[in-house]
Motif scaffolding. Sequence first.
Motif, PDB file in Angstrom:
ATOM      1  N   LEU A 139       0.807  -1.208   0.000  1.00 39.99           N
ATOM      2  CA  LEU A 139       0.000   0.000   0.000  1.00 39.99           C
ATOM      3  C   LEU A 139       0.848   1.270   0.000  1.00 39.99           C
ATOM      4  O   LEU A 139       1.974   1.266   0.514  1.00 39.99           O
ATOM      5  CB  LEU A 139      -0.890   0.058   1.249  1.00 39.99           C
ATOM      6  N   PRO A 140       0.309   2.363  -0.516  1.00 36.88           N
ATOM      7  CA  PRO A 140       0.908   3.662  -0.225  1.00 36.88           C
ATOM      8  C   PRO A 140       0.830   3.925   1.282  1.00 36.88           C
ATOM      9  O   PRO A 140      -0.229   3.774   1.888  1.00 36.88           O
ATOM     10  CB  PRO A 140       0.024   4.646  -0.998  1.00 36.88           C
ATOM     11  N   ILE A 141       1.953   4.290   1.872  1.00 34.89           N
ATOM     12  CA  ILE A 141       2.006   4.707   3.273  1.00 34.89           C
ATOM     13  C   ILE A 141       2.155   6.222   3.232  1.00 34.89           C
ATOM     14  O   ILE A 141       3.224   6.744   2.905  1.00 34.89           O
ATOM     15  CB  ILE A 141       3.190   4.074   4.019  1.00 34.89           C
ATOM     16  N   ILE A 142       1.075   6.938   3.529  1.00 37.74           N
ATOM     17  CA  ILE A 142       1.061   8.383   3.357  1.00 37.74           C
ATOM     18  C   ILE A 142       1.420   9.057   4.675  1.00 37.74           C
ATOM     19  O   ILE A 142       0.658   9.013   5.640  1.00 37.74           O
ATOM     20  CB  ILE A 142      -0.305   8.882   2.858  1.00 37.74           C
ATOM     21  N   GLY A 143       2.608   9.639   4.710  1.00 38.64           N
ATOM     22  CA  GLY A 143       2.986  10.474   5.831  1.00 38.64           C
ATOM     23  C   GLY A 143       2.447  11.876   5.622  1.00 38.64           C
ATOM     24  O   GLY A 143       2.130  12.277   4.500  1.00 38.64           O
ATOM     25  N   SER A 144       2.334  12.637   6.695  1.00 39.97           N
ATOM     26  CA  SER A 144       1.752  13.971   6.568  1.00 39.97           C
ATOM     27  C   SER A 144       2.198  14.866   7.708  1.00 39.97           C
ATOM     28  O   SER A 144       2.591  14.395   8.774  1.00 39.97           O
ATOM     29  CB  SER A 144       0.225  13.881   6.547  1.00 39.97           C
ATOM     30  N   MET A 145       2.111  16.163   7.476  1.00 42.92           N
ATOM     31  CA  MET A 145       2.422  17.152   8.509  1.00 42.92           C
ATOM     32  C   MET A 145       1.806  18.487   8.109  1.00 42.92           C
ATOM     33  O   MET A 145       1.443  18.701   6.950  1.00 42.92           O
ATOM     34  CB  MET A 145       3.932  17.328   8.659  1.00 42.92           C
ATOM     35  N   ILE A 146       1.723  19.390   9.061  1.00 39.31           N
ATOM     36  CA  ILE A 146       1.357  20.757   8.738  1.00 39.31           C
ATOM     37  C   ILE A 146       2.498  21.398   7.960  1.00 39.31           C
ATOM     38  O   ILE A 146       3.671  21.082   8.169  1.00 39.31           O
ATOM     39  CB  ILE A 146       1.052  21.562  10.018  1.00 39.31           C
ATOM     40  N   GLY A 147       2.157  22.284   7.030  1.00 35.96           N
ATOM     41  CA  GLY A 147       3.181  22.954   6.252  1.00 35.96           C
ATOM     42  C   GLY A 147       3.850  24.076   7.024  1.00 35.96           C
ATOM     43  O   GLY A 147       3.362  24.524   8.077  1.00 35.96           O
ATOM     44  N   PRO A 148       4.968  24.580   6.529  1.00 37.87           N
ATOM     45  CA  PRO A 148       5.769  25.541   7.295  1.00 37.87           C
ATOM     46  C   PRO A 148       5.101  26.895   7.502  1.00 37.87           C
ATOM     47  O   PRO A 148       5.341  27.547   8.525  1.00 37.87           O
ATOM     48  CB  PRO A 148       7.047  25.673   6.456  1.00 37.87           C
ATOM     49  N   PHE A 197       3.855  11.531   0.478  1.00 35.48           N
ATOM     50  CA  PHE A 197       3.824  12.524   1.545  1.00 35.48           C
ATOM     51  C   PHE A 197       2.864  13.652   1.228  1.00 35.48           C
ATOM     52  O   PHE A 197       2.832  14.162   0.106  1.00 35.48           O
ATOM     53  CB  PHE A 197       5.215  13.105   1.811  1.00 35.48           C
ATOM     54  N   ALA A 198       2.073  14.028   2.252  1.00 34.83           N
ATOM     55  CA  ALA A 198       1.101  15.119   2.114  1.00 34.83           C
ATOM     56  C   ALA A 198       1.493  16.287   3.012  1.00 34.83           C
ATOM     57  O   ALA A 198       1.684  16.109   4.222  1.00 34.83           O
ATOM     58  CB  ALA A 198      -0.298  14.633   2.481  1.00 34.83           C
ATOM     59  N   ILE A 199       1.613  17.454   2.423  1.00 36.26           N
ATOM     60  CA  ILE A 199       1.888  18.691   3.149  1.00 36.26           C
ATOM     61  C   ILE A 199       0.567  19.439   3.274  1.00 36.26           C
ATOM     62  O   ILE A 199      -0.035  19.822   2.271  1.00 36.26           O
ATOM     63  CB  ILE A 199       2.917  19.555   2.399  1.00 36.26           C
ATOM     64  N   ILE A 200       0.099  19.618   4.493  1.00 33.21           N
ATOM     65  CA  ILE A 200      -1.180  20.283   4.739  1.00 33.21           C
ATOM     66  C   ILE A 200      -0.870  21.681   5.270  1.00 33.21           C
ATOM     67  O   ILE A 200      -0.451  21.852   6.411  1.00 33.21           O
ATOM     68  CB  ILE A 200      -2.032  19.496   5.763  1.00 33.21           C
ATOM     69  N   ASP A 201      -1.079  22.698   4.440  1.00 34.32           N
ATOM     70  CA  ASP A 201      -0.692  24.064   4.800  1.00 34.32           C
ATOM     71  C   ASP A 201      -1.901  24.989   4.645  1.00 34.32           C
ATOM     72  O   ASP A 201      -1.954  25.837   3.752  1.00 34.32           O
ATOM     73  CB  ASP A 201       0.472  24.532   3.920  1.00 34.32           C
ATOM     74  N   THR A 216       6.989  34.971  -1.994  1.00 33.14           N
ATOM     75  CA  THR A 216       8.095  35.243  -1.080  1.00 33.14           C
ATOM     76  C   THR A 216       8.110  34.313   0.122  1.00 33.14           C
ATOM     77  O   THR A 216       9.166  33.787   0.499  1.00 33.14           O
ATOM     78  CB  THR A 216       8.018  36.699  -0.583  1.00 33.14           C
ATOM     79  N   PHE A 217       6.942  34.075   0.713  1.00 32.50           N
ATOM     80  CA  PHE A 217       6.886  33.390   2.002  1.00 32.50           C
ATOM     81  C   PHE A 217       6.409  31.939   1.919  1.00 32.50           C
ATOM     82  O   PHE A 217       6.390  31.257   2.946  1.00 32.50           O
ATOM     83  CB  PHE A 217       5.979  34.166   2.969  1.00 32.50           C
ATOM     84  N   VAL A 218       6.025  31.481   0.742  1.00 36.16           N
ATOM     85  CA  VAL A 218       5.521  30.118   0.644  1.00 36.16           C
ATOM     86  C   VAL A 218       6.295  29.290  -0.383  1.00 36.16           C
ATOM     87  O   VAL A 218       6.867  28.243  -0.050  1.00 36.16           O
ATOM     88  CB  VAL A 218       4.012  30.101   0.313  1.00 36.16           C
ATOM     89  N   VAL A 219       6.340  29.743  -1.619  1.00 34.45           N
ATOM     90  CA  VAL A 219       6.898  28.914  -2.692  1.00 34.45           C
ATOM     91  C   VAL A 219       8.310  28.413  -2.394  1.00 34.45           C
ATOM     92  O   VAL A 219       8.566  27.196  -2.480  1.00 34.45           O
ATOM     93  CB  VAL A 219       6.863  29.657  -4.040  1.00 34.45           C
ATOM     94  N   PRO A 220       9.278  29.270  -2.039  1.00 30.42           N
ATOM     95  CA  PRO A 220      10.639  28.749  -1.860  1.00 30.42           C
ATOM     96  C   PRO A 220      10.765  27.761  -0.710  1.00 30.42           C
ATOM     97  O   PRO A 220      11.630  26.865  -0.736  1.00 30.42           O
ATOM     98  CB  PRO A 220      11.477  30.007  -1.606  1.00 30.42           C
ATOM     99  N   PHE A 221       9.876  27.871   0.267  1.00 27.23           N
ATOM    100  CA  PHE A 221       9.948  26.988   1.429  1.00 27.23           C
ATOM    101  C   PHE A 221       9.270  25.650   1.151  1.00 27.23           C
ATOM    102  O   PHE A 221       9.775  24.589   1.549  1.00 27.23           O
ATOM    103  CB  PHE A 221       9.357  27.710   2.636  1.00 27.23           C
ATOM    104  N   HIS A 222       8.159  25.682   0.443  1.00 29.66           N
ATOM    105  CA  HIS A 222       7.584  24.426  -0.039  1.00 29.66           C
ATOM    106  C   HIS A 222       8.577  23.713  -0.955  1.00 29.66           C
ATOM    107  O   HIS A 222       8.710  22.477  -0.915  1.00 29.66           O
ATOM    108  CB  HIS A 222       6.281  24.695  -0.789  1.00 29.66           C
TER     109      HIS A 222
END
Length: 342
Positions: A139-148, A197-201, A216-222
Amino acid sequence: MVEYTPKERLARVFAGKEVDRMPAICATQTGTVEQMDAVDAYWPEAHEDPVKMAALAEAGHTVVGFEAVRVPFDITAEAEFFGCGIKPSTKEQQPSVISHVVSKAEDLEQFEGYNIEDGRIGNVCKAVKILADKYGDELPIIGSMIGPFSLAQHLNGDSWFMNIMTDQEFGLKLMEFTTEFCTQYALKQVENGANTFAIIDPTASYQLIGADFYKTFVVPFHQKIVEALHEKGIPSILHICGDTTNGLAIMETCGVDAISVDQNVDPVAAVENVDKALILGNLDPVSVLWNQGEDNVEGVKEESKKVLDAGVQLLAPGCGIVSKTPTQNLQAMIEAAKNWTY
């Protein structure tokens, strides 16, 4: 045509390769009360105990039928790790952040030397390993976290949105801090067996902050997180709440493999507004999957067909599943996905 395992099927979809049919996955939270009752793993314990967390995640596959397993079920463990106050979960409601710990750049010094294996985030990583040891070949094992960006908002509070506009130096320093943490956390989950992996922001919204601040504050960090995942061969999914239609073209410049869009987005426009990223979504988790009641299976199927006809590559809820959603409604969505060929 060859029939693939769920893990192979999803990997091939991400790679743009031919498959026998659509995978049936959920990239957002999957826990429901009916699953809790079925496997005797309840919130709030299943937010904290890795064995119960893994058991409830497994129920998304064994009870509901998703062709993947995913943890965790909330986006507060990261803020809790750094000392933010948390309103506890109940059986039906997720925990929430109620106090904040960073008001200036110097406040970050208190976190030097943190251990990514401590606290609830460490237990999420342990749950990933439990699931990967059992299902990692299949199976896909989907890890996840809140985004930066949203983690920065949790740490800084509601003043975060004003701060990025009035104190760019502080804003960028906090983003660098949260991004480094998020990267380490994501890679620890990968080390423990996550293969997607899922980034939830949720608050990193073009709609909220506009194109210039998003760039400025999202794209380069994602991008830093996505690149770190790609170095390990891990495809990534980005979910941001709200009507992201006008921001989708900018969102995908971070290199993410798929974008999860919520129910406020026109799926036809979503597909048209991206170049390479897959679009995942976007059944309304409230009015379609929950509020219409247990007897609305045909309604779920009808709404699923509309989304599929719009051209989304992966049918899924538009946001996290409501805890009291009936299993049979989720199964109707899953059936629609499994019957769809590209």
